[in-house]
Structure formats: structure tokens, C-alpha cells
Write an enzyme that holds these catalytic residues in place. Structure first.
Site, PDB file in Angstrom:
ATOM      1  N   CYS A 267       0.837  -1.205   0.000  1.00  0.00           N
ATOM      2  CA  CYS A 267       0.000   0.000   0.000  1.00  0.00           C
ATOM      3  C   CYS A 267       0.874   1.258   0.000  1.00  0.00           C
ATOM      4  O   CYS A 267       1.458   1.608   1.029  1.00  0.00           O
ATOM      5  CB  CYS A 267      -0.905  -0.042   1.235  1.00  0.00           C
ATOM      6  SG  CYS A 267      -1.831   1.459   1.577  1.00  0.00           S
TER       7      CYS A 267
ATOM      8  N   CYS B 113       0.116   3.811   2.629  1.00  0.00           N
ATOM      9  CA  CYS B 113       0.546   3.313   3.942  1.00  0.00           C
ATOM     10  C   CYS B 113       2.028   3.585   4.159  1.00  0.00           C
ATOM     11  O   CYS B 113       2.437   4.011   5.246  1.00  0.00           O
ATOM     12  CB  CYS B 113       0.321   1.810   4.053  1.00  0.00           C
ATOM     13  SG  CYS B 113      -1.388   1.273   3.960  1.00  0.00           S
TER      14      CYS B 113
END
Length: 107
Positions: A33, A36
Site C-alpha cells: 500500500c 501506507c
């Protein structure tokens, strides 16, 4: 760079997060991600100044699907604040400046 956070798993969540003596900034993330990873770098940069006020705990969503389900995760990253064993707020701030303002207002 010294590690500025703890990790939690399904097995250790209660001990690490719910029983923490400090407020917990909980970060659900995944290695694939990009947002993230970006948020993780921001947290790494700013959290040392709050180390005595808040504990950062990261949970790898891929490795802990039961925790994701238990928390109703629908997207990543998810950043939230826990105090006294309770989730009190989901934090929407993602940029360094906004997250710094958020932390300043709380701690």
C-alpha cells in the site's frame, strides 16, 4: 534510524494496545500500500518528539486479517487513537503538517 514504534498482532493486540499506559496511535498498514508507506515515513519523522506522550503501534493488515475484520477496516491506511483501551477517534490526517497539528492539539 532507530525504530520508533511497536508492532502488534492478533495474539498481542490486547497486551500492546488495550493495556498500554500511554495513548496509542494505531496504524493499520500493508507493505503493498503506497499511501501506507508514505504515512509510515511521516510518522517515523514526527513521532520522536511525542515519544513520552503517545505510543505508536503498527499492525500489518495482510498478516492480521482477524484484527482487520474486528475493526471493520474497509481501506488502508487506517490511523486511530486509543486511550484507556478504547478507540476514541479515527484520524484522517495524512500529511506531515496536518498530522503534526493533530498531535499538537492532543498532546
Amino acid at each position: 534510524m532507530q525504530k520508533t514504534y511497536l508492532t502488534a498482532t492478533t495474539e498481542t493486540f490486547d497486551a500492546v494496545v488495550l493495556q498500554a499506559t500511554l495513548p496509542v496511535l494505531l496504524d493499520f498498514w500493508a507493505p503493498w500500500c503506497a499511501p501506507c508507506l508514505s504515512l509510515g515515513r511521516v510518522i517515523e519523522q514526527i513521532i520522536p518528539e511525542y515519544a513520552d506522550k503517545v505510543l505508536v503501534v503498527k499492525i500489518n493488515a495482510d498478516e492480521n486479517p482477524e484484527l482487520c475484520q474486528r475493526h471493520g477496516l474497509r481501506s488502508l491506511p487506517r490511523l486511530s487513537l486509543y486511550q484507556h483501551g478504547q478507540e476514541i477517534e479515527i484520524i484522517e490526517e495524512r500529511t506531515r503538517a496536518r498530522l503534526e497539528r493533530y498531535l499538537e492539539s492532543r498532546f
